[in-house]
Design a protein around this motif. Sequence first.
Motif, PDB file in Angstrom:
ATOM      1  N   ARG A 139      -8.034  -2.233  -3.827  1.00 54.94           N
ATOM      2  CA  ARG A 139      -7.325  -1.378  -4.779  1.00 54.94           C
ATOM      3  C   ARG A 139      -7.275  -2.037  -6.155  1.00 54.94           C
ATOM      4  NH1 ARG A 139      -1.272   0.124  -3.292  1.00 54.94           N
ATOM      5  NH2 ARG A 139      -0.991  -2.072  -3.739  1.00 54.94           N
ATOM      6  N   LEU A 152       0.865  -1.189   0.000  1.00 57.43           N
ATOM      7  CA  LEU A 152       0.000   0.000   0.000  1.00 57.43           C
ATOM      8  C   LEU A 152       0.895   1.231   0.000  1.00 57.43           C
ATOM      9  CD1 LEU A 152      -2.672  -1.099   2.607  1.00 57.43           C
ATOM     10  CD2 LEU A 152      -2.846  -1.116   0.113  1.00 57.43           C
ATOM     11  N   TRP A 153       0.391   2.304  -0.579  1.00 56.41           N
ATOM     12  CA  TRP A 153       1.174   3.538  -0.617  1.00 56.41           C
ATOM     13  C   TRP A 153       0.936   4.296   0.672  1.00 56.41           C
ATOM     14  CZ3 TRP A 153      -2.060   3.219  -5.376  1.00 56.41           C
ATOM     15  CH2 TRP A 153      -1.441   2.407  -6.321  1.00 56.41           C
ATOM     16  N   ASN A 203      -5.495   5.598  -2.052  1.00 54.19           N
ATOM     17  CA  ASN A 203      -4.915   4.372  -2.574  1.00 54.19           C
ATOM     18  C   ASN A 203      -5.825   3.752  -3.627  1.00 54.19           C
ATOM     19  OD1 ASN A 203      -2.401   2.752  -1.447  1.00 54.19           O
ATOM     20  ND2 ASN A 203      -3.065   4.156   0.156  1.00 54.19           N
ATOM     21  N   VAL A 209      -3.312   4.367   5.863  1.00 53.81           N
ATOM     22  CA  VAL A 209      -3.145   2.919   5.741  1.00 53.81           C
ATOM     23  C   VAL A 209      -2.245   2.351   6.828  1.00 53.81           C
ATOM     24  CG1 VAL A 209      -3.620   2.817   3.285  1.00 53.81           C
ATOM     25  CG2 VAL A 209      -1.284   3.176   4.058  1.00 53.81           C
TER      26      VAL A 209
END
Lengths: 359, 273, 292
Positions: A147, A87-88, A96, A132
């Motif tokens: 996502r 995850l970013w 995201n 996140v």
Amino acid sequence: MSVLKIKDVSKIFPNGTTAVDSFSLDVADGELVCLLGPSGSGKSTLLRMVGGFETPTSGLMTIDGEDITRVPPEKRPTGMVFQSHALWTHMNVFKNLAFGLKLRKVPADEIKRRVEGVLELVGLGGYGTRSVTQLSGGQQQRVALARSLVLEPKILLLDEPFASLDQHLRERLREEVRDIQQRLKITTLFVTHGQDEALSMADRIVVMRDGKTEQIDRPDVVYREPQTPFVAGFIGTMNLIEGVVANGVFSKAGYSTPVPVSDGPVTLAIRPEAVDLTAASQNAHGKVHRVTDYGTHGLVDLELLDGTRMKAMVPHPDLFKPGQGVTLALRAVAAYRDGAVIYRTGVVTPVSHPALVDA
Amino acid sequence: MAATLVSRKTDWTGIIFAAVLTLVIVFPLVVVGTWAFTNVWRYPSVIPQEFGLRFWNQTLARADVWSSISTSLTLAFTVTALSAAICLPAAYAFARLDFPGRNLLFFSFLAGHAFPKFGLLVAIAGIFLQLNLIGTFWGVVLIQLVGTLLFMIWIPVAAFQAVDRRMEEAARDVGASPFRVFWSITLPQAGPTIAAAILLSFVGTFYETEGAWLIGAPQVRTLPVLMISFINNQPVIQYGAVLSVLLWVPSFIALLFARKVVNSGSFARGFGG
Amino acid sequence: MTIANTGPLAPVATHRRRPYGLLLVATPVLLVAWLVIWPIISAVIQTAFVTTADGGSAVSLETYSFFFSDGYSLSNLSMTLWTTGVCAALLLVVCLPIALYLRFSDSKVAAYVQGLAIFPMFVPSIILSFAFIRVLGPNGTVDLLLNSVGLPHIRSPYLTPWGPVIGLVWDNIPLTVLILLSGLGNVSNQSVEAARDVGAGKFALLWHIILPRISNSILVAISFAVLGIFSAFTLPYILGPAAPEMMGPFMQRTFRELLESKTAITQAVVTFGFCIVFGLFYVRSVAKNRAA
């Protein structure tokens, strides 16, 4: 509504190792196929080639008939869920999910609608504004899945998605993922080294070893009728006993059983649940080494006369004591020679139990 | 860390260290600060006779102060911008691309640190002498630029390498082009560390004295160079004191932002510790 | 998929092996080649050859034999060696106890001490020089305080060899402490506790357990300090005596005031020669550390 075809795909890394060796597979529309194998079997490399992160050395891959072999990942209709979630962390949950939609120039109100819809689907409704890094491991994995799903990929790719989660959460999530996959009827390729995951989720399992296919079959078939000794040993608990057949009789350390094949060495494969044990003080085939009581059943480790170890499942473990002599009868066996099955008796109904499957 | 050598009761060792270090490190700076806000302080009074901002007005009214402030800022901005422009792409290449001689070139930036710095500056000045770069703005830019290279490459390389490859692949997967991945994922992820490197390089350039003095003075007069001439030739103590306080501002900002980076173990390891 | 980290830089996916990586690193690399490596080579060549009458060149160590026969140059060199030695020793004596204290303490005072020990890193040496003069110089704060209690003036270290020593030690405390502290990080609490368990006293602990583990860090700290101090310029220029002077101010004066660039470069090569061992050791340690 998509079909993935992989034809004769090979991957040879610059250092000379062959990760995938002319592998072919067709994944039908809406099907979930598990790539199962030990680490180094090439299953992850194969998945990464489908995702576009590795280029095949040779071979062809198509999605709905369209050649994608050399298409970069951003132009492929595939969605990948990574083992580490990936995850970013500098974006919140909503961003995201929205990133891919923004790249596709989807209008803002539709982005909002679709993101919220997918978050609802994975059970994270209302989590959009969360960072996140504040989420638990299971929630992060759901975000990673969402996502990919929000872009409605033709093919969903899952790379050991539950490997970093604990046992309990893993079991719950795989049911959820299976539910979502069946509800969306999304064609899915799933990589795992956990046989329980493969057996419980897949429509079909591809057992891989050294970049090659060992067997492609439904989970129950893979379990009951393993085509090679490797599959037999890899899935579930299996007693593999090396011995020699002469005149249609397999013998090993004083124990013999009819196996109607030509003379020569064979590997006999017997599930623990296909072994009938009887306590015997005379003419014993072996003796009990250890008894483990699982409550619903027991597992006896026994030693044949030459020291060969075997496992047998028994309904009443209290009947057996370490050191006690036993005789055995095999209800179902398979015989392998040169890596292929050459004989199989009737199939026994597997008494599936986690303790056996996970062993 | 468990207290294994020092007892948990009263930390006398610590108190002694703290007292001595405060006296040796903080006290001299407090004296300078006091001088900066003093109108009259004649010997032998222990405290100033008159506090005030008179010398701030006088110092800030001096043309040489303003011109050197602008020289210093222009220099520091130019060097930092140039350094970022050439080092960040190089750092990305070192972190993410493969090319012949990658390791050798990466360690070549250490070369400047294997020699005593001022000796190296003199050797460079010898080259600049032939190129007529002595006493020019760009001569100072070049010499300070060389000083920033190691930091501006090594720290960002570590920052880029720390970015999870899977994060970038996930972005490719949802449809981002390689450039978009760099812009939207890699750079924001590596951003804080790179910002710290840029800040350190700016501050380092701002205070760089030796190169500026050897190559630039007297034509290119930075704040530290002006400060040297104040110390050498200026009888009014407060000018130097006010200038010191002014000069310390960028360092204070760096102190606020870079403290975490400096305190982290990786920073000391960068020095070979 | 895990890839073993074999080199100093983690390997990258090799299918990206295209020369444009070289293009991206070209500018800084060329800058290093032009402004670090070439000046050093050129300095050695320039000072080792002379132009002969017929226009050719011949090897001649004339400038070096001048340096090593000139009394003033030699006294500058010996003062530099003295200052470097004294500073390195003082730094160890000051910083090792601080680092040991910081490593084995978790009290609130320790955070304050660490903050103070690192603080000089954020004080430019030019401000330090000014503060030094105001505090220890003639009629400085120390004089004021002594005078107020009726004691005689100190003999100010300003413009004596001790001036640069005090300034340089002050300036080098942060990095020395950080390097030693990082080395002490390799001494596990268990190994210390195990040693105490078998009856090691504090001194035995320090001598037999801790020092052997951090000997490399000590050498790195010393090398780093020596490289910085040997050719220091600002502090010796402002705080030190006019003659004899340290190599830094000496080279600067030769270059800018006497305009004898060749002599200055000779002096620079001499400093290279004296520091080469420390330089190589330092670079090797950093590279090794980076590779680990």
